[in-house]
Design a protein around this motif. Structure first.
Motif, PDB file in Angstrom:
ATOM      1  N   TYR A   1      72.647  80.902  75.476  1.00 18.43           N
ATOM      2  CA  TYR A   1      74.065  81.041  75.169  1.00 18.43           C
ATOM      3  C   TYR A   1      74.409  82.528  75.237  1.00 18.43           C
ATOM      4  O   TYR A   1      73.855  83.329  74.477  1.00 18.43           O
ATOM      5  N   VAL A   2      75.312  82.893  76.134  1.00 18.51           N
ATOM      6  CA  VAL A   2      75.714  84.283  76.296  1.00 18.51           C
ATOM      7  C   VAL A   2      77.089  84.466  75.672  1.00 18.51           C
ATOM      8  O   VAL A   2      78.097  83.963  76.191  1.00 18.51           O
ATOM      9  N   ALA A   3      77.150  85.151  74.535  1.00 17.04           N
ATOM     10  CA  ALA A   3      78.428  85.503  73.919  1.00 17.04           C
ATOM     11  C   ALA A   3      78.901  86.793  74.575  1.00 17.04           C
ATOM     12  O   ALA A   3      78.268  87.843  74.433  1.00 17.04           O
ATOM     13  N   THR A   4      80.013  86.737  75.302  1.00 18.99           N
ATOM     14  CA  THR A   4      80.409  87.873  76.123  1.00 18.99           C
ATOM     15  C   THR A   4      81.909  88.120  76.067  1.00 18.99           C
ATOM     16  O   THR A   4      82.703  87.181  75.917  1.00 18.99           O
ATOM     17  N   THR A   5      82.264  89.377  76.194  1.00 17.97           N
ATOM     18  CA  THR A   5      83.673  89.753  76.262  1.00 17.97           C
ATOM     19  C   THR A   5      84.223  89.594  77.673  1.00 17.97           C
ATOM     20  O   THR A   5      85.441  89.651  77.864  1.00 17.97           O
ATOM     21  N   HIS A   6      83.345  89.390  78.643  1.00 19.98           N
ATOM     22  CA  HIS A   6      83.774  89.262  80.038  1.00 19.98           C
ATOM     23  C   HIS A   6      83.079  88.057  80.683  1.00 19.98           C
ATOM     24  O   HIS A   6      82.150  88.214  81.495  1.00 19.98           O
ATOM     25  N   PRO A   7      83.505  86.840  80.342  1.00 14.37           N
ATOM     26  CA  PRO A   7      82.855  85.634  80.870  1.00 14.37           C
ATOM     27  C   PRO A   7      82.953  85.510  82.382  1.00 14.37           C
ATOM     28  O   PRO A   7      82.103  84.872  83.009  1.00 14.37           O
ATOM     29  N   GLU A   8      83.983  86.125  82.987  1.00 19.94           N
ATOM     30  CA  GLU A   8      84.125  86.023  84.441  1.00 19.94           C
ATOM     31  C   GLU A   8      82.933  86.643  85.163  1.00 19.94           C
ATOM     32  O   GLU A   8      82.564  86.182  86.255  1.00 19.94           O
ATOM     33  N   HIS A   9      82.315  87.676  84.575  1.00 21.41           N
ATOM     34  CA  HIS A   9      81.135  88.283  85.188  1.00 21.41           C
ATOM     35  C   HIS A   9      79.999  87.271  85.266  1.00 21.41           C
ATOM     36  O   HIS A   9      79.370  87.090  86.309  1.00 21.41           O
ATOM     37  N   TRP A  10      79.729  86.612  84.147  1.00 21.65           N
ATOM     38  CA  TRP A  10      78.595  85.693  84.071  1.00 21.65           C
ATOM     39  C   TRP A  10      78.849  84.406  84.851  1.00 21.65           C
ATOM     40  O   TRP A  10      77.923  83.862  85.463  1.00 21.65           O
ATOM     41  N   ASN A  11      80.085  83.921  84.828  1.00 18.30           N
ATOM     42  CA  ASN A  11      80.395  82.710  85.597  1.00 18.30           C
ATOM     43  C   ASN A  11      80.168  82.940  87.081  1.00 18.30           C
ATOM     44  O   ASN A  11      79.699  82.053  87.802  1.00 18.30           O
ATOM     45  N   LYS A  12      80.483  84.159  87.532  1.00 17.49           N
ATOM     46  CA  LYS A  12      80.267  84.495  88.939  1.00 17.49           C
ATOM     47  C   LYS A  12      78.784  84.612  89.254  1.00 17.49           C
ATOM     48  O   LYS A  12      78.322  84.147  90.312  1.00 17.49           O
ATOM     49  N   LEU A  13      78.027  85.201  88.344  1.00 16.69           N
ATOM     50  CA  LEU A  13      76.606  85.439  88.599  1.00 16.69           C
ATOM     51  C   LEU A  13      75.754  84.186  88.432  1.00 16.69           C
ATOM     52  O   LEU A  13      74.789  83.969  89.169  1.00 16.69           O
ATOM     53  N   LEU A  14      76.099  83.368  87.450  1.00 16.89           N
ATOM     54  CA  LEU A  14      75.268  82.203  87.121  1.00 16.89           C
ATOM     55  C   LEU A  14      75.667  80.944  87.869  1.00 16.89           C
ATOM     56  O   LEU A  14      74.849  80.039  88.047  1.00 16.89           O
ATOM     57  N   GLY A  15      76.928  80.868  88.295  1.00 17.24           N
ATOM     58  CA  GLY A  15      77.379  79.652  88.977  1.00 17.24           C
ATOM     59  C   GLY A  15      77.358  78.463  88.034  1.00 17.24           C
ATOM     60  O   GLY A  15      77.663  78.559  86.852  1.00 17.24           O
ATOM     61  N   ASP A  16      76.960  77.332  88.564  1.00 15.52           N
ATOM     62  CA  ASP A  16      76.899  76.101  87.767  1.00 15.52           C
ATOM     63  C   ASP A  16      75.503  75.906  87.190  1.00 15.52           C
ATOM     64  O   ASP A  16      74.790  74.962  87.534  1.00 15.52           O
ATOM     65  N   ASN A  17      75.121  76.807  86.313  1.00 13.99           N
ATOM     66  CA  ASN A  17      73.807  76.734  85.689  1.00 13.99           C
ATOM     67  C   ASN A  17      73.927  75.992  84.362  1.00 13.99           C
ATOM     68  O   ASN A  17      74.496  76.495  83.395  1.00 13.99           O
ATOM     69  N   GLU A  18      73.388  74.783  84.305  1.00 15.73           N
ATOM     70  CA  GLU A  18      73.539  73.947  83.124  1.00 15.73           C
ATOM     71  C   GLU A  18      72.741  74.458  81.936  1.00 15.73           C
ATOM     72  O   GLU A  18      73.051  74.123  80.789  1.00 15.73           O
ATOM     73  N   ARG A  19      71.724  75.256  82.178  1.00 12.28           N
ATOM     74  CA  ARG A  19      70.875  75.739  81.085  1.00 12.28           C
ATOM     75  C   ARG A  19      71.454  76.973  80.384  1.00 12.28           C
ATOM     76  O   ARG A  19      70.946  77.357  79.341  1.00 12.28           O
ATOM     77  N   ILE A  20      72.460  77.591  80.972  1.00  8.47           N
ATOM     78  CA  ILE A  20      73.061  78.788  80.378  1.00  8.47           C
ATOM     79  C   ILE A  20      74.550  78.536  80.150  1.00  8.47           C
ATOM     80  O   ILE A  20      75.286  78.238  81.087  1.00  8.47           O
ATOM     81  N   GLN A  21      74.976  78.645  78.910  1.00 11.69           N
ATOM     82  CA  GLN A  21      76.380  78.462  78.570  1.00 11.69           C
ATOM     83  C   GLN A  21      76.999  79.823  78.244  1.00 11.69           C
ATOM     84  O   GLN A  21      76.418  80.617  77.495  1.00 11.69           O
ATOM     85  N   VAL A  22      78.171  80.063  78.804  1.00 10.20           N
ATOM     86  CA  VAL A  22      78.883  81.327  78.593  1.00 10.20           C
ATOM     87  C   VAL A  22      79.986  81.088  77.564  1.00 10.20           C
ATOM     88  O   VAL A  22      80.818  80.195  77.721  1.00 10.20           O
ATOM     89  N   VAL A  23      79.977  81.892  76.490  1.00  6.70           N
ATOM     90  CA  VAL A  23      80.937  81.753  75.401  1.00  6.70           C
ATOM     91  C   VAL A  23      81.768  83.030  75.315  1.00  6.70           C
ATOM     92  O   VAL A  23      81.222  84.119  75.145  1.00  6.70           O
ATOM     93  N   LYS A  24      83.055  82.901  75.432  1.00  4.33           N
ATOM     94  CA  LYS A  24      83.937  84.076  75.384  1.00  4.33           C
ATOM     95  C   LYS A  24      84.162  84.518  73.939  1.00  4.33           C
ATOM     96  O   LYS A  24      84.408  83.701  73.050  1.00  4.33           O
ATOM     97  N   ILE A  25      84.075  85.828  73.723  1.00  4.82           N
ATOM     98  CA  ILE A  25      84.424  86.430  72.428  1.00  4.82           C
ATOM     99  C   ILE A  25      85.416  87.556  72.679  1.00  4.82           C
ATOM    100  O   ILE A  25      85.431  88.142  73.767  1.00  4.82           O
TER     101      ILE A  25
END
Length: 390
Positions: A35-59
């Motif tokens: 679980y990645v708690a991030t202020t910039h979820p667009e970065h991780w969504n672009k890098l990880l794609g549709d990775n079911e094992r990693i969830q991006v959480v916006k803070i």
């Protein structure tokens, strides 16, 4: 199934973030959910794609940003409360994972005081010489670091422990530390470049320390003919940053801001130039090696300066010397056969840096879980200030 919580507040989509994404992708082959708690979820969504094992959480971003003083602690406690809000919505977390260095990951160590979860610290940037950073290094269960960051960690420990350098170096050997290198997954492996092309390629953030102006100065030294150059850049938007603006007046230079087709742009070039000095790793260099390019790097005792051999799989130049850099580029473009043979050698080096191999120790550690770690194999730490309390 092991659950890992991470924090990212970096406003830039930097090379270390790309490397961390490559690491997290390896969780697909492990019994790990991140679980990645991030202020910039667009970065991780672009890098990880549709990775079911990693969830991006916006803070939300902290209203205060600083690396020292009272403002730093206000920022750290702000992100601590954000992590607490995230934590109550998640399953039980087994690990806290710091993604860059202790200066940025302090909120995870504050969270550790509340939920008693162990922190695994990845150090991919130089660590600031501060007592807070030294405290984090002491409290981390395990530390995985790029080799060139080691001395900065020693200095941070010395600031916290307030011991002579020799004693701090002895204490360092009692910590659970391992060096690592970054790698590339097969899905991120770049297209093969054109070794016959005379076009020069540069890619980094437009921070002053990345020193793109050195390249601009070097290519203008070419008499009569301007070298064709492709510059792919990320525009920094940090507060009090030391960023540069693109020089669109530079002759022969094509500028591309955060291009979606970076791989295609690189494939059109024959030479990659690195201008930043003392990089802890240099992911852009690895990507260029994997593309079969001839890389031109400073002779600065950084990681790739130690690994690569001048005249065999790279060309080295005197750091911060435009004339030396110009001569290196000119040598390659006047000897196309040299670029071809160096490109082949470069590719042979890059094949050793697969993500599966480079990140295996870290993912294996996370997969095992805290309760399965062999306590008897842990090195006994000296009972010095900072270890036996908090």
């Amino acid at each position: 199934m092991k659950h890992v919580l991470m924090l990212d507040t970096n406003p830039l989509q930097s090379g270390s973030k790309v490397a961390n994404a490559e690491l997290l992708k390896q969780c697909n082959q492990r019994d790990v959910v991140g679980y990645v708690a991030t202020t910039h979820p667009e970065h991780w969504n672009k890098l990880l794609g549709d990775n079911e094992r990693i969830q991006v959480v916006k803070i939300p971003c902290s209203p205060v940003t600083s690396q020292n003083g009272l403002a730093y602690w206000v920022m750290s406690f702000f992100y601590l409360f954000q992590l607490l809000f995230v934590l109550i919505r998640l399953p039980k977390v087994d690990w806290l994972l710091g993604l860059s260095n202790p200066n940025n990951d302090m909120p995870l160590y504050l969270l550790r005081l509340l939920n008693r979860r162990p922190v695994v610290q990845i150090v991919s940037q130089s660590v600031g010489k501060s007592r807070s950073a030294g405290y984090c290094l002491v409290k981390a269960t395990s530390i995985y670091y790029l080799a060139n960051c080691r001395e900065s960690m020693i200095h941070a420990l010395q600031a916290y422990l307030n011991l002579p350098t020799a004693a701090v170096r002895r204490y360092w050997t009692t910590l659970n530390t391992s060096s690592f290198v970054n790698g590339l997954s097969s899905e991120r492996w770049p297209k093969q470049a054109n070794p016959m092309s005379s076009r020069v390629f540069w890619a980094a953030t437009l921070l002053k320390r990345k020193n793109v102006n050195l390249l601009l100065e070097a290519i203008q030294l070419e008499n009569g003919i301007n070298l064709k150059t492709t510059v792919c850049y990320i525009q920094p938007n940090l507060i009090n940053d030391e960023g540069l603006s693109p020089d669109f007046t530079a002759k022969g230079v094509d500028w591309y801001e955060s291009p979606e087709n970076l791989d295609d742009l690189r494939a059109q070039c024959g030479v990659f130039v690195a201008t930043a000095e003392n990089e802890p790793f240099g992911l852009a260099i690895l990507e260029s090696l994997a593309a079969g390019m001839c890389v031109v790097i400073p002779h600065d005792d950084s990681y790739w300066d130690r690994i690569l051999t001048d005249g065999k799989n790279c060309i080295k130049y005197t750091p911060n010397d435009a004339a030396s850099l110009h001569n290196a580029i000119r040598l390659l473009n006047e000897s196309p056969w040299l670029k071809v043979t160096m490109g082949i050698e470069a590719l042979n080096v890059a094949r050793l840096y697969t993500a599966e191999r480079c990140y295996f120790p870290i993912t294996q550690h996370l997969c095992a879980g805290p309760e399965q770690q062999n306590e008897s194999s842990a090195k006994k730490r000296n009972n010095v200030k900072g270890y036996d309390h908090v």
